[in-house]
Design an enzyme around this catalytic site. Structure first.
Site, PDB file in Angstrom:
ATOM      1  N   GLY A  60     132.841-104.132  79.547  1.00  0.00           N
ATOM      2  CA  GLY A  60     133.168-102.908  78.814  1.00  0.00           C
ATOM      3  C   GLY A  60     133.912-101.919  79.699  1.00  0.00           C
ATOM      4  O   GLY A  60     134.707-102.302  80.573  1.00  0.00           O
ATOM      5  N   SER A  61     133.602-100.658  79.500  1.00  0.00           N
ATOM      6  CA  SER A  61     134.405 -99.599  80.133  1.00  0.00           C
ATOM      7  C   SER A  61     134.317 -99.574  81.649  1.00  0.00           C
ATOM      8  O   SER A  61     135.147 -98.917  82.293  1.00  0.00           O
ATOM      9  CB  SER A  61     133.980 -98.245  79.572  1.00  0.00           C
ATOM     10  OG  SER A  61     134.227 -98.194  78.196  1.00  0.00           O
ATOM     11  N   THR A  62     133.332-100.237  82.230  1.00  0.00           N
ATOM     12  CA  THR A  62     133.271-100.241  83.695  1.00  0.00           C
ATOM     13  C   THR A  62     134.500-100.940  84.286  1.00  0.00           C
ATOM     14  O   THR A  62     134.826-100.729  85.450  1.00  0.00           O
ATOM     15  CB  THR A  62     131.996-100.943  84.209  1.00  0.00           C
ATOM     16  OG1 THR A  62     131.871-102.203  83.571  1.00  0.00           O
ATOM     17  CG2 THR A  62     130.761-100.110  83.938  1.00  0.00           C
TER      18      THR A  62
END
Lengths: 653, 90
Positions: free
Chosen positions: A281-283
């Site tokens: 995801g956004s990591t």
């Protein structure tokens, strides 16, 4: 008369000859056979299996070691008739079900193990019963004194002291040690008389880990608390030293007790940090922006139009949680805009993006010294369509192991240099000789040092007020990090409607990182956002770890940590203003560690869930904001003296 | 001309032979007795090692962070310090 004498003499002579012949036969012809038989009666050769070497943490604390034990066995045919009376006693002493003992004693086999690896105290109790047909054999037993602590990392052994998982398996050849033999004699009562050869205990090796027991405990405690509180299915935490890539802690839930591994399902024994992968995801956006900055495709201040929350790509529509118009690259990271990331990804290009992700170590094993590592999933860029590039830009469609992601961020913290992670620092023989040593092993310079500093500065904004990772902020320290919330794959195809993975990864102090900490919460039920569920785990672990390691606070961060001898240091201030009591601590509102019980912990809950919980526990709450509870304080009390909990709710990502 | 040795010589040879036999017997007895002593010492070492292991297990369990943390919280009311309560010695 003389004839008789001659006859007797002849017979005696013949007898003597027979005796001499027999003697010759025994001492010459059958010499070897008989000598061997005799030696078998009074000499004995014993195989000595060395005690398995100990596994210790970086400070020498024993996490696993072996002790002498007894393995009890029975010859059912030789048991006394009234052995049934002994079943409850044996079951009691050996902590076994009576049915199991009964089955062993009634077995039709000539030899059956009753229980293996019994502690000597237990064995002596059994021996005192003096049951014929029941005997024991010396063996060893592996002990993990901290029980579940670092269980998935340590692994476990079988009854023959052979490593089956984790460090026990990876370093089995050192831990087992060389087998030797002793030669002795026994008297008529089978007492040992003399041991020849192999009297010295065989050399075994001690494996020293990079792990720190205290940090491991802190990580496990905070992770377990978060998983329990968010009613998640699982979770994992990694603490990495970015300067060396040494693993300081590696926690996971569920876990198991390696003293009794058979009592736990295989899923609990699996090391999820290296053998499970997930879509980050956004990591992953931090790696995207780092790549884009390094390739000079964007600058921090470049404007990115975020399409007011909906972006059509082919037949698909990409959404942001909150609609944004124009954001800078910095803002894309801070607000975690999927559309902004997609546009940065398109600007960078799939080939460049793939090359950087690969250089960061994705799609390949980290070569950590643990068994069972997988490569993750980084499909070749040649197979990427436009939508694939777009989704990969915000961390979907690419799968990583938690360790891979931790290493990639550690590279950001280590001025762009990726290294090989390791968990065993050295193996030492019983004479103190280091026979194997691990240390920092550079792999490649992924991005320029200057780019690494720029991306760290951007990631600090994520943790600042207004950023999605603000709950990872630690007073007195500069923290850089990134939240992540990703959808899980549905086994029936596509993505799950409800299954989410919430994560946060950060580094602290941001100006010269000492720790990289990744917290992954799998399928949280109360709240799903990484900033709500995982960031507080990072914050709690980092705060305690920094205090334990004695890391000084960051300059200009209004740190309250005091250096003895500094002009600001005052023992008077310390003894008065900082006088500590749990009540005062709780009343001050900072009740993240004390004063908060399961019943009055509302963090991470939705308003509806918080009201339900308060009602069930007879508590009064006042709520402000919308979204999920991110902070709670006991502000005042009612006239009847009951506490009123003030809850602050915030939406996220 | 060769002459048979006298009784004195036989006596000396017999005494020497007897002394050798007795010495051998004495040495053999010493070997057996030392062997028993070695075996007993080995058992003692083993027992002491077991006791050491048992105490080690006890020690590790008593100093385990989880145990200390529980004791500190339950008995002394201690908790992780806030930043302003931490003093780092230079």
């Amino acid at each position: 008369m003389s004839r008789r004498i001659g006859l007797v003499a002849g017979m005696l002579g013949l007898g003597l000859l027979l005796i001499i012949a027999r003697l010759v036969h025994l001492t010459v012809v059958q010499r070897d056979t008989l000598a061997q038989r005799a030696a078998g009666q009074y000499r004995h050769r014993e195989t000595v299996t060395p005690q398995r070497g100990a596994i210790v943490d970086r400070n020498g604390r024993r996490l696993a070691f072996s002790v002498g034990a007894e393995s009890l066995y029975v010859h059912p045919a030789k048991l006394p008739a009234d052995v049934d009376n002994m079943i409850p006693v044996l079951a009691h002493y050996l902590s076994l079900p009576a049915q199991q003992v009964d089955a062993v004693l009634r077995s039709s086999k000539p030899f059956v193990w009753l229980k293996r690896g019994v502690f000597p105290q237990e064995a002596s109790q059994i021996k005192a019963l003096n049951v014929s047909g029941l005997d024991s054999k010396g063996t060893q037993r592996r002990v993990y004194p901290y029980r579940t602590l670092a269980a998935s990392l340590l692994g476990f052994v079988n009854v023959d002291a052979q490593g089956l998982e984790g460090i026990e398996k990876a370093y089995d050849r050192y831990l087992l040690g060389p087998v030797s033999h002793t030669l002795g004699e026994r008297d008529g009562r089978q007492r040992a008389i003399l041991i020849r050869g192999g009297a010295q205990p065989p050399e075994t090796f001690r494996v020293r880990l990079t792990l720190d027991t205290t940090l491991q405990y802190v990580a496990e405690r905070e992770l377990e608390r978060a998983v329990r509180h968010s009613r998640a299915a699982a979770g994992s935490v990694i603490i990495l030293d970015p300067q060396t890539f040494a693993i300081l802690a590696l926690a996971q839930v569920p876990t198991f007790d390696p003293n009794t591994p058979g009592d736990f399902p295989p899923a609990a024994r699996r090391n999820r940090v290296i053998s499970d992968y997930y879509e980050p995801g956004s990591t992953l956006k931090a790696l995207l922006v780092a790549a884009a900055l390094d390739a000079k495709q964007v600058n921090e201040t470049d404007p990115i139009f975020c399409e007011h929350g909906a972006y059509r790509v082919g037949g698909h529509t990409i959404h942001d949680v909150h609609p944004y118009g124009e954001l800078s690259v910095d803002g894309v990271l801070t607000k975690s805009s999927n559309i902004g990331a997609a546009k940065i990804g398109e600007r960078l290009g799939k080939e460049h993006y793939y090359d950087y992700l690969w250089a960061f170590g994705l799609g390949q094993k980290t070569s950590v010294d643990l068994p069972g590592e997988i490569s993750g999933d980084l499909p070749s860029f040649q197979a990427w369509s436009r939508i694939k590039l777009v989704t990969a830009s915000f961390g979907q469609g690419v799968a990583v192991t938690p360790l891979q992601l931790a290493c990639a961020y550690a590279a950001l913290a280590n001025e762009g240099m990726l290294m090989r992670p390791y968990v065993v620092s050295e193996i030492v023989s019983s004479t103190g000789e280091v026979v194997h040593a691990n240390g920092p092993t550079p792999i490649r310079q992924v991005i320029q040092s200057e780019t690494a500093q720029r991306i760290r500065a951007l990631l600090e904004h994520v943790v600042a007020p207004g950023g999605t990772g603000r709950r990872a902020h630690i007073q007195g320290f500069r923290v850089a990090g990134k939240t992540g919330t990703s959808q899980k794959h549905d086994p029936r195809g596509g993505y799950s409607e409800t299954g989410r993975i919430a994560s946060f990864i950060g580094m602290v102090p941001a100006e010269q990182p000492r720790l990289v900490i990744l917290a992954v919460i799998d399928e949280p039920k109360t709240a799903t956002y990484g900033g709500v569920v995982a960031a507080p785990v990072f914050q709690a672990i980092a705060r305690q770890s920094l205090a334990y390691l004695g890391v000084a606070g960051s300059a200009g961060e209004g740190t309250d940590i005091q250096w003895a001898g500094s002009p600001q240091f005052s023992t008077a201030k310390l003894s008065t203003e900082s006088a500590f009591s749990p009540e005062a601590y709780s009343a001050a509102g900072d009740d993240s560690l004390v004063g908060r019980s399961e019943a009055d912990d509302f963090i991470g809950l939705s308003l509806r869930a918080a009201m339900r919980k308060a009602s069930a526990n007879g508590l009064q709450i006042v709520a402000r904001g919308s979204g999920y509870v991110t902070d709670q304080r006991i502000r005042n009390k009612t006239q009847t003296g009951e506490a009123v909990y003030e809850l602050r709710l915030e939406a996220d990502e | 001309m060769w002459k048979l040795p006298g009784w004195g010589t036989y006596g000396v040879l017999t005494a020497v032979g007897l002394a050798l036999v007795l010495s051998h017997l004495w040495i053999r007895l010493q070997v057996v007795s030392t062997g028993y002593a070695l075996a007993d010492t080995r058992q003692l070492i083993s027992a002491l090692q077991e006791e050491h292991h048992a105490l080690t297990i006890e020690w590790e369990a008593a100093t385990a962070p989880s145990h200390l943390s529980q004791l500190a919280g339950d008995r002394l009311g201690l908790a992780v310090p806030r930043p302003e309560q931490i003093v780092i010695l230079p």
